[in-house]
Write a protein that holds these residues in place. Structure first.
Motif, PDB file in Angstrom:
ATOM      1  N   ARG A   1     -31.897  -8.775  41.983  1.00  0.00           N
ATOM      2  CA  ARG A   1     -31.209  -9.008  43.250  1.00  0.00           C
ATOM      3  C   ARG A   1     -31.145 -10.497  43.564  1.00  0.00           C
ATOM      4  O   ARG A   1     -31.525 -10.952  44.630  1.00  0.00           O
ATOM      5  N   GLY A   2     -30.676 -11.281  42.585  1.00  0.00           N
ATOM      6  CA  GLY A   2     -30.625 -12.731  42.763  1.00  0.00           C
ATOM      7  C   GLY A   2     -29.365 -13.196  43.465  1.00  0.00           C
ATOM      8  O   GLY A   2     -29.065 -14.384  43.447  1.00  0.00           O
ATOM      9  N   GLY A   3     -28.627 -12.273  44.079  1.00  0.00           N
ATOM     10  CA  GLY A   3     -27.341 -12.629  44.678  1.00  0.00           C
ATOM     11  C   GLY A   3     -27.440 -13.731  45.716  1.00  0.00           C
ATOM     12  O   GLY A   3     -26.638 -14.668  45.718  1.00  0.00           O
TER      13      GLY A   3
ATOM     14  N   LEU B   1     -19.240 -12.846  45.096  1.00  0.00           N
ATOM     15  CA  LEU B   1     -19.757 -11.482  44.942  1.00  0.00           C
ATOM     16  C   LEU B   1     -19.786 -11.032  43.496  1.00  0.00           C
ATOM     17  O   LEU B   1     -20.648 -10.249  43.106  1.00  0.00           O
ATOM     18  N   SER B   2     -18.820 -11.510  42.700  1.00  0.00           N
ATOM     19  CA  SER B   2     -18.714 -10.990  41.337  1.00  0.00           C
ATOM     20  C   SER B   2     -19.344 -11.929  40.318  1.00  0.00           C
ATOM     21  O   SER B   2     -19.362 -11.629  39.134  1.00  0.00           O
ATOM     22  N   LEU B   3     -19.867 -13.087  40.772  1.00  0.00           N
ATOM     23  CA  LEU B   3     -20.373 -14.062  39.805  1.00  0.00           C
ATOM     24  C   LEU B   3     -21.540 -13.526  38.991  1.00  0.00           C
ATOM     25  O   LEU B   3     -21.630 -13.769  37.791  1.00  0.00           O
ATOM     26  N   ASN B   4     -22.462 -12.794  39.644  1.00  0.00           N
ATOM     27  CA  ASN B   4     -23.687 -12.438  38.941  1.00  0.00           C
ATOM     28  C   ASN B   4     -23.422 -11.565  37.728  1.00  0.00           C
ATOM     29  O   ASN B   4     -24.199 -11.544  36.797  1.00  0.00           O
ATOM     30  N   ARG B   5     -22.234 -10.897  37.704  1.00  0.00           N
ATOM     31  CA  ARG B   5     -22.022 -10.025  36.550  1.00  0.00           C
ATOM     32  C   ARG B   5     -21.606 -10.810  35.308  1.00  0.00           C
ATOM     33  O   ARG B   5     -21.512 -10.243  34.224  1.00  0.00           O
TER      34      ARG B   5
ATOM     35  N   LEU C   1     -27.025 -19.634  47.257  1.00  0.00           N
ATOM     36  CA  LEU C   1     -27.624 -20.905  47.678  1.00  0.00           C
ATOM     37  C   LEU C   1     -27.424 -21.993  46.628  1.00  0.00           C
ATOM     38  O   LEU C   1     -27.256 -23.158  46.937  1.00  0.00           O
ATOM     39  N   ILE C   2     -27.472 -21.604  45.346  1.00  0.00           N
ATOM     40  CA  ILE C   2     -27.294 -22.594  44.294  1.00  0.00           C
ATOM     41  C   ILE C   2     -25.835 -23.030  44.195  1.00  0.00           C
ATOM     42  O   ILE C   2     -25.521 -24.209  44.063  1.00  0.00           O
ATOM     43  N   VAL C   3     -24.938 -22.051  44.277  1.00  0.00           N
ATOM     44  CA  VAL C   3     -23.557 -22.322  43.897  1.00  0.00           C
ATOM     45  C   VAL C   3     -22.701 -22.851  45.053  1.00  0.00           C
ATOM     46  O   VAL C   3     -21.862 -23.725  44.850  1.00  0.00           O
ATOM     47  N   LEU C   4     -22.928 -22.345  46.275  1.00  0.00           N
ATOM     48  CA  LEU C   4     -22.026 -22.726  47.375  1.00  0.00           C
ATOM     49  C   LEU C   4     -21.958 -24.245  47.605  1.00  0.00           C
ATOM     50  O   LEU C   4     -20.868 -24.769  47.816  1.00  0.00           O
ATOM     51  N   PRO C   5     -23.094 -24.974  47.557  1.00  0.00           N
ATOM     52  CA  PRO C   5     -22.972 -26.430  47.720  1.00  0.00           C
ATOM     53  C   PRO C   5     -22.084 -27.079  46.658  1.00  0.00           C
ATOM     54  O   PRO C   5     -21.397 -28.056  46.934  1.00  0.00           O
ATOM     55  N   LEU C   6     -22.084 -26.491  45.435  1.00  0.00           N
ATOM     56  CA  LEU C   6     -21.254 -27.063  44.378  1.00  0.00           C
ATOM     57  C   LEU C   6     -19.766 -26.861  44.668  1.00  0.00           C
ATOM     58  O   LEU C   6     -18.912 -27.543  44.096  1.00  0.00           O
TER      59      LEU C   6
ATOM     60  N   LEU D   1     -28.598 -19.317  35.748  1.00  0.00           N
ATOM     61  CA  LEU D   1     -29.932 -19.615  36.282  1.00  0.00           C
ATOM     62  C   LEU D   1     -30.586 -18.383  36.905  1.00  0.00           C
ATOM     63  O   LEU D   1     -31.807 -18.237  36.859  1.00  0.00           O
ATOM     64  N   THR D   2     -29.786 -17.516  37.507  1.00  0.00           N
ATOM     65  CA  THR D   2     -30.365 -16.371  38.226  1.00  0.00           C
ATOM     66  C   THR D   2     -30.259 -15.079  37.430  1.00  0.00           C
ATOM     67  O   THR D   2     -30.516 -14.007  37.960  1.00  0.00           O
ATOM     68  N   MET D   3     -29.905 -15.195  36.138  1.00  0.00           N
ATOM     69  CA  MET D   3     -29.669 -14.008  35.307  1.00  0.00           C
ATOM     70  C   MET D   3     -30.824 -13.011  35.311  1.00  0.00           C
ATOM     71  O   MET D   3     -30.609 -11.801  35.362  1.00  0.00           O
TER      72      MET D   3
END
Lengths: 221, 211
Positions: A157-159, A65-69, A164-169, A151-153
């Motif tokens: 609303r790229g949350g 939840l807090s990654l995008n910031r 999708l990008i990060v969870l598989p990692l 990548l989604t900077m």
């Protein structure tokens, strides 16, 4: 080095003063974990069996939840342009910002995990291991998350895209994080899983910033 | 010191924005970029700062520090102010001073330098104020105070007078004049006549017609 500390301490101060992101992550963690016993019923044996998995999954989602910031706010107000022309290479800018994210999100979540373990009837012997594994595993969450955040900077609303990008990692961290806590059967199993978990974090700390900086260079064009 | 661009070609997507542009700016000189909206002023400035890679052509700074890229020797002021609302005015300036100042000049006391920069842009009475309470023009002035908080030889300014009143524009012009008279150089995109000393104008529209 002075620039690195200046950036790190500024990001920590901003996160503490703005507060919302840490509070949201902790609140989300609390709510998801406390919904589990309500949904599954008061079967204490079942709960303590799945406790490690529930705690780790909820922790990953809360951190997400807090990654995008990490980069978005700095991109919006133009700070990132100035950081990029500063004396630090973008890789180190990314390290400082990911480290600040870990300090302000990873550590509070790791401290909160054992408290929520009570709700799930987690085995008492597993508490120290739980804290150790969450502390050792969450750096990977912040440093790999920085790649997705970079990548989604620019995406509004790229949350969801970020998830999708990060969870598989996060899959390796999740697998070894859970097995370290629930392998309580033998100390050998705990040790091996814990060491692999720490190794994943170390790899993420090295490779995450390289990838995130490359993504930032493209995004800044 | 001289900033030289030779035969610069810049594409954005599939559009050619700048085609075969060459210019040179000497130390002590300001180059004013003019031209209608969308002509490529911002693109050119971001290319000079190193964010955009030109399709063709060379940009170099003669007489600068060979160890650093042009971007690392430049102050880049874009449309945004890089001001954090939850920090106070002095904390914003202090952060940029610590972050940007490494190795460039150590002779001056940082606190004095920050105070002088804020005073130049008329923000000294607001230094303990959270930046969130500033007006648009005051935020702009704080963003511009970054130019003085750390010393850098090249200034790349993109419409620096946006949302500034006349008096504040004059303070900016004075800062640029001080900068050029001490040997620095500046490239400024603007629509307004600023009345800079030692300035030349490069009209991108005329240049495009010629190309």
């Amino acid at each position: 080095m002075k620039s690195f500390w200046a950036l790190l301490s500024r990001d920590v101060i901003l996160a503490v003063r703005e507060g919302g992101a840490i509070g949201t992550a902790l609140g989300f963690f609390l709510v998801v974990v406390s919904l589990m016993p309500l949904g599954l019923g008061p079967d204490l044996n079942l709960l303590s069996r799945i406790a490690a998995g529930v705690l780790w999954i909820a922790l990953l989602l809360a951190a997400l939840l807090s990654l995008n910031r990490i980069f978005e706010a700095d991109h919006e107000d133009g700070t990132l342009d100035v950081l990029a022309t500063g004396p630090l290479p973008l890789e180190l800018v990314t390290v400082a910002k990911s480290l600040a994210h870990w300090i302000t999100t990873g550590i509070p979540l790791a401290i909160m995990a054992p408290v929520l373990g009570i709700l799930l009837n987690l085995d008492l012997a597993a508490y120290p291991i739980l804290v150790a594994t969450t502390l050792a595993g969450t750096p990977a969450v912040s440093f790999l998350g920085a790649i997705g955040a970079a990548l989604t900077m620019k995406t509004r609303r790229g949350g969801l895209l970020l998830a999708l990008i990060v969870l598989p990692l996060y899959v390796p961290t999740l697998i070894f994080g859970i097995s370290a806590v629930s392998a309580g059967a033998g100390p050998a199993g705990v040790g091996a899983s814990f060491l692999i978990l720490a190794a994943i974090s170390l790899v993420a700390i090295v490779l995450g910033p390289l990838a995130a900086a490359a993504a930032l260079r493209v995004q800044l064009q | 010191m001289q900033l030289i661009a030779e035969d610069l070609v810049i594409d954005r997507g599939s559009r050619r924005i700048i085609d075969g542009l060459s210019f040179a700016v000497k130390g002590g000189e300001a180059l004013v970029l003019t031209g209608a909206n969308g002509i490529g002023k911002t693109t050119l400035l971001r290319t000079l700062a190193g964010f955009i890679r030109p399709f063709r052509g060379v940009i170099r700074l003669d007489g600068g520090d060979d160890e650093l890229t042009l971007g690392e020797q430049s102050h880049v002021v874009g449309h945004t102010n890089a001001v954090k609302s939850s920090l106070s005015v002095a904390e914003n300036a202090g952060f940029w001073n610590t972050y940007l100042n490494v190795g460039l000049d150590s002779g001056q006391d940082p606190a004095l330098r920050i105070a002088a920069s804020l005073r130049h842009f008329g923000l000294e009475d607001l230094s303990d104020f959270p930046a969130a309470y500033l007006s648009a023009g005051q935020k702009r002035r704080l963003g511009l105070a970054r130019l003085l908080v750390a010393r850098r030889p090249v200034w790349l300014l993109d419409e620096p007078t946006a949302s500034l009143d006349t008096a504040s524009s004059e303070r900016l012009v004075a800062a640029v004049n001080d900068h050029t008279s001490s040997g620095g150089l500046a490239v400024i995109a603007t629509h307004l006549p600023l009345g800079l000393e030692r300035a030349r104008t490069l009209d991108l529209a005329a240049q495009r017609m010629a190309a």
